[in-house]
Write a protein that holds these residues in place. Structure first.
Motif, PDB file in Angstrom:
ATOM      1  N   LEU A 309     -36.556 -24.335   4.478  1.00 21.37           N
ATOM      2  CA  LEU A 309     -35.761 -25.149   5.099  1.00 21.37           C
ATOM      3  C   LEU A 309     -34.726 -26.001   4.518  1.00 21.37           C
ATOM      4  O   LEU A 309     -33.363 -25.568   5.286  1.00 21.37           O
ATOM      5  CB  LEU A 309     -36.267 -26.242   5.848  1.00 21.37           C
ATOM      6  N   ILE A 310     -35.047 -26.762   3.905  1.00 20.65           N
ATOM      7  CA  ILE A 310     -33.921 -26.751   3.226  1.00 20.65           C
ATOM      8  C   ILE A 310     -33.895 -26.747   1.786  1.00 20.65           C
ATOM      9  O   ILE A 310     -34.322 -26.753   1.220  1.00 20.65           O
ATOM     10  CB  ILE A 310     -33.756 -28.750   3.256  1.00 20.65           C
ATOM     11  N   THR A 311     -32.222 -26.853   1.717  1.00 22.95           N
ATOM     12  CA  THR A 311     -31.592 -26.966  -0.062  1.00 22.95           C
ATOM     13  C   THR A 311     -32.394 -27.487  -1.241  1.00 22.95           C
ATOM     14  O   THR A 311     -32.910 -28.619  -0.653  1.00 22.95           O
ATOM     15  CB  THR A 311     -30.003 -26.909  -0.250  1.00 22.95           C
ATOM     16  N   THR A 312     -31.806 -27.105  -2.083  1.00 23.15           N
ATOM     17  CA  THR A 312     -32.467 -27.637  -3.466  1.00 23.15           C
ATOM     18  C   THR A 312     -31.918 -28.835  -3.423  1.00 23.15           C
ATOM     19  O   THR A 312     -32.571 -30.474  -3.761  1.00 23.15           O
ATOM     20  CB  THR A 312     -32.028 -27.026  -4.281  1.00 23.15           C
ATOM     21  N   SER A 313     -30.412 -28.788  -2.827  1.00 24.97           N
ATOM     22  CA  SER A 313     -29.335 -30.492  -3.548  1.00 24.97           C
ATOM     23  C   SER A 313     -29.922 -31.237  -2.310  1.00 24.97           C
ATOM     24  O   SER A 313     -30.113 -32.779  -1.983  1.00 24.97           O
ATOM     25  CB  SER A 313     -28.150 -30.047  -2.567  1.00 24.97           C
ATOM     26  N   MET A 314     -30.850 -30.652  -0.756  1.00 23.62           N
ATOM     27  CA  MET A 314     -31.012 -31.651  -0.431  1.00 23.62           C
ATOM     28  C   MET A 314     -32.287 -32.402  -0.487  1.00 23.62           C
ATOM     29  O   MET A 314     -32.436 -33.632  -0.440  1.00 23.62           O
ATOM     30  CB  MET A 314     -31.136 -31.036   1.110  1.00 23.62           C
ATOM     31  N   ALA A 315     -32.922 -31.704  -1.050  1.00 26.61           N
ATOM     32  CA  ALA A 315     -34.375 -32.025  -1.633  1.00 26.61           C
ATOM     33  C   ALA A 315     -34.364 -33.299  -2.328  1.00 26.61           C
ATOM     34  O   ALA A 315     -34.842 -34.860  -2.782  1.00 26.61           O
ATOM     35  CB  ALA A 315     -34.825 -30.617  -1.760  1.00 26.61           C
ATOM     36  N   GLU A 316     -33.747 -32.802  -4.187  1.00 25.90           N
ATOM     37  CA  GLU A 316     -33.119 -33.581  -4.879  1.00 25.90           C
ATOM     38  C   GLU A 316     -32.047 -34.828  -4.216  1.00 25.90           C
ATOM     39  O   GLU A 316     -32.887 -36.146  -4.714  1.00 25.90           O
ATOM     40  CB  GLU A 316     -32.131 -33.155  -5.530  1.00 25.90           C
ATOM     41  N   LYS A 317     -31.447 -35.499  -2.905  1.00 30.96           N
ATOM     42  CA  LYS A 317     -31.145 -36.096  -2.382  1.00 30.96           C
ATOM     43  C   LYS A 317     -32.264 -37.009  -1.534  1.00 30.96           C
ATOM     44  O   LYS A 317     -32.354 -38.213  -1.884  1.00 30.96           O
ATOM     45  CB  LYS A 317     -29.355 -35.978  -1.320  1.00 30.96           C
ATOM     46  N   LEU A 318     -33.316 -36.022  -1.423  1.00 35.26           N
ATOM     47  CA  LEU A 318     -34.720 -36.748  -0.691  1.00 35.26           C
ATOM     48  C   LEU A 318     -35.559 -37.722  -1.883  1.00 35.26           C
ATOM     49  O   LEU A 318     -35.640 -38.962  -1.312  1.00 35.26           O
ATOM     50  CB  LEU A 318     -34.318 -35.669   0.326  1.00 35.26           C
ATOM     51  N   ASP A 319     -35.198 -37.340  -2.878  1.00 34.10           N
ATOM     52  CA  ASP A 319     -35.960 -37.198  -4.096  1.00 34.10           C
ATOM     53  C   ASP A 319     -35.770 -38.457  -4.311  1.00 34.10           C
ATOM     54  O   ASP A 319     -36.215 -39.276  -4.276  1.00 34.10           O
ATOM     55  CB  ASP A 319     -36.235 -36.853  -4.896  1.00 34.10           C
ATOM     56  N   GLN A 320     -34.073 -38.836  -4.577  1.00 36.08           N
ATOM     57  CA  GLN A 320     -33.781 -39.336  -5.250  1.00 36.08           C
ATOM     58  C   GLN A 320     -34.081 -41.100  -4.207  1.00 36.08           C
ATOM     59  O   GLN A 320     -33.998 -42.151  -4.862  1.00 36.08           O
ATOM     60  CB  GLN A 320     -32.434 -39.395  -5.395  1.00 36.08           C
ATOM     61  N   PHE A 321     -33.608 -40.706  -2.887  1.00 32.07           N
ATOM     62  CA  PHE A 321     -34.253 -42.020  -1.965  1.00 32.07           C
ATOM     63  C   PHE A 321     -35.203 -42.472  -1.613  1.00 32.07           C
ATOM     64  O   PHE A 321     -35.401 -43.484  -1.996  1.00 32.07           O
ATOM     65  CB  PHE A 321     -33.735 -41.444  -0.236  1.00 32.07           C
ATOM     66  N   VAL A 322     -35.689 -41.445  -1.873  1.00 29.57           N
ATOM     67  CA  VAL A 322     -37.366 -42.620  -2.177  1.00 29.57           C
ATOM     68  C   VAL A 322     -37.789 -43.270  -3.166  1.00 29.57           C
ATOM     69  O   VAL A 322     -38.475 -43.864  -3.501  1.00 29.57           O
ATOM     70  CB  VAL A 322     -38.745 -40.796  -1.758  1.00 29.57           C
ATOM     71  N   GLU A 323     -37.258 -42.332  -4.410  1.00 25.71           N
ATOM     72  CA  GLU A 323     -37.825 -43.084  -5.235  1.00 25.71           C
ATOM     73  C   GLU A 323     -37.410 -44.415  -5.388  1.00 25.71           C
ATOM     74  O   GLU A 323     -37.560 -45.561  -5.915  1.00 25.71           O
ATOM     75  CB  GLU A 323     -36.882 -42.198  -6.976  1.00 25.71           C
ATOM     76  N   GLN A 324     -35.766 -44.929  -4.872  1.00 28.58           N
ATOM     77  CA  GLN A 324     -35.361 -46.412  -4.902  1.00 28.58           C
ATOM     78  C   GLN A 324     -36.149 -46.812  -3.838  1.00 28.58           C
ATOM     79  O   GLN A 324     -36.068 -47.800  -4.641  1.00 28.58           O
ATOM     80  CB  GLN A 324     -33.787 -45.251  -4.246  1.00 28.58           C
ATOM     81  N   LYS A 325     -36.383 -46.384  -3.276  1.00 25.87           N
ATOM     82  CA  LYS A 325     -37.765 -47.462  -1.563  1.00 25.87           C
ATOM     83  C   LYS A 325     -38.461 -47.482  -2.995  1.00 25.87           C
ATOM     84  O   LYS A 325     -39.129 -48.796  -2.412  1.00 25.87           O
ATOM     85  CB  LYS A 325     -37.035 -46.315  -0.685  1.00 25.87           C
ATOM     86  N   LEU A 326     -39.388 -46.741  -2.909  1.00 32.01           N
ATOM     87  CA  LEU A 326     -40.240 -47.010  -3.831  1.00 32.01           C
ATOM     88  C   LEU A 326     -40.502 -47.640  -5.193  1.00 32.01           C
ATOM     89  O   LEU A 326     -41.465 -48.113  -6.448  1.00 32.01           O
ATOM     90  CB  LEU A 326     -41.079 -45.754  -4.415  1.00 32.01           C
ATOM     91  N   GLN A 327     -39.761 -48.136  -6.129  1.00 30.76           N
ATOM     92  CA  GLN A 327     -38.731 -48.515  -6.837  1.00 30.76           C
ATOM     93  C   GLN A 327     -39.856 -50.047  -7.259  1.00 30.76           C
ATOM     94  O   GLN A 327     -39.530 -50.504  -6.525  1.00 30.76           O
ATOM     95  CB  GLN A 327     -36.877 -48.720  -7.912  1.00 30.76           C
ATOM     96  N   GLY A 328     -40.079 -50.062  -8.462  1.00 26.18           N
ATOM     97  CA  GLY A 328     -41.130 -50.850  -9.113  1.00 26.18           C
ATOM     98  C   GLY A 328     -42.690 -51.463  -7.872  1.00 26.18           C
ATOM     99  O   GLY A 328     -43.003 -52.257  -8.248  1.00 26.18           O
TER     100      GLY A 328
END
Length: 334
Positions: A309-328
């Motif tokens: 459904l989603i592109t690799t680019s979209m998935a990577e942006k989502l990953d970066q977003f989630v990683e930022q939110k879960l940081q620490g």
């Protein structure tokens, strides 16, 4: 992920603060005091104590917060929408009721009742008259929105999370089915548009990361109260995860049960392949959740379906977003 800032449909259209209702306030007065957002799917969500909830659910949630009386043996199942809720319900029901209903029992409730009919959502139905021991309830609510009575009781909470990529894609397909049935001519928003709003946290019971973090933190602070599970680990070793759940719920499998293959049989009985092929779970007339046909809860149940459904680019942006939110936090959702 960048979030749109200039779309009129995505702006807060009413904001008078977030004060919780006083005893003499009516529900409509409360609604008027809460921030509102219109989702891309045209639904209105209200920001209640930091989380987005639709009007019909919110009214039930407030009653649940104020009046629910837990029992120490209660088990509360918590997920974000489309994170393996149906599977978790079937597993927990079968594990806790295995002395009453064996897998070979032709009258096993899961053969004739959708899992959502056996483990009710507290935000959709009145939970006060639920029977059975232990009583089983389910919810999409964050920990902060649970009644104080649950937090101070000895009842247990099982939380299941899923990789945000697959969670989002499953949610997109789920909502697409619903909207297509309501209005076949309506043009459903693109995955990219929906993903942007998902990352804003404007989704049912969202922000999703805030909910995940609350239960993750609590599972580390009070492991006797909260068991934190991952969908991908259930898929990877269902036997070990079933044993973990049974131990947590104080209904451990005996050595004899393990040797007899009871856990394996339960895993197979509650598998997507088995449940999705039962007639009750294909129904478009029976409804265990208001306004939703039983069949809508089963699609694929796979890991990695996001690629369709989603592109690799979209998935990577989502990953970066989630990683930022879960940081620490120490939590990884890969």
């Amino acid at each position: 992920m960048d979030c749109p800032q200039d779309d009129d449909d995505l702006q807060v259209i009413s904001s008078k603060g977030e004060e919780l209702p006083q005893p003499n306030e009516s529900f409509q007065e409360l609604l008027q005091s809460l921030p509102i957002r219109k989702r891309i799917t045209k639904e209105l969500l209200y920001l209640y104590d930091g989380f987005w909830i639709d009007e019909s659910c919110l009214e039930v949630v407030i009653d649940f917060q104020q009046n629910f009386q837990p029992q120490d043996t209660d088990i509360i199942l918590v997920t974000a929408p489309k994170s393996g809720t149906t599977w978790l319900k079937s597993l927990v029901f079968t594990i806790t009721r295995r002395s009453q209903y064996t897998i070979s029992d032709k009258n096993h409730p899961l053969l004739t009742t959708n899992p959502h009919g056996l483990v009710p959502f507290v935000e959709y139905v009145n939970p006060h008259n639920h029977v059975g021991t232990p009583r089983l309830f389910a919810t999409h609510l964050s920990y902060t929105l649970l009644p104080e009575s649950i937090k101070t009781s000895k009842c247990k909470i099982i939380y299941l999370c899923r990789n945000p990529r697959d969670t989002f894609v499953s949610m997109w397909h789920f909502e697409h089915k619903i909207m297509s049935k309501l209005d076949p001519s309506w043009q459903f928003p693109s995955p990219k548009e929906c993903l942007e709003q998902f990352c804003e946290g404007v989704s049912h019971f969202g922000p999703f990361w805030e909910q995940i973090l609350q239960y993750w933190k609590l599972s580390n602070e009070r492991p006797e109260k909260v068991l934190f599970l991952k969908y991908e680990e259930l898929k990877g070793d269902i036997i070990a995860q079933c044993k973990k759940m049974a131990d947590f719920m104080n209904c451990s499998f005996s050595s004899e049960e393990e040797n007899d293959g009871v856990i394996k049989d339960i895993a197979k009985f509650c598998s997507f392949e088995h449940l999705s092929n039962l007639e009750v779970n294909k129904q478009t007339e029976q409804r265990s959740v208001p306004q939703l046909d039983n069949g809508i809860f089963f699609r694929k149940g796979e890991i990695g379906d996001w690629k369709n459904l989603i592109t690799t680019s979209m998935a990577e942006k989502l990953d970066q977003f989630v990683e930022q939110k879960l940081q620490g936090s120490g939590l990884k959702l890969n």
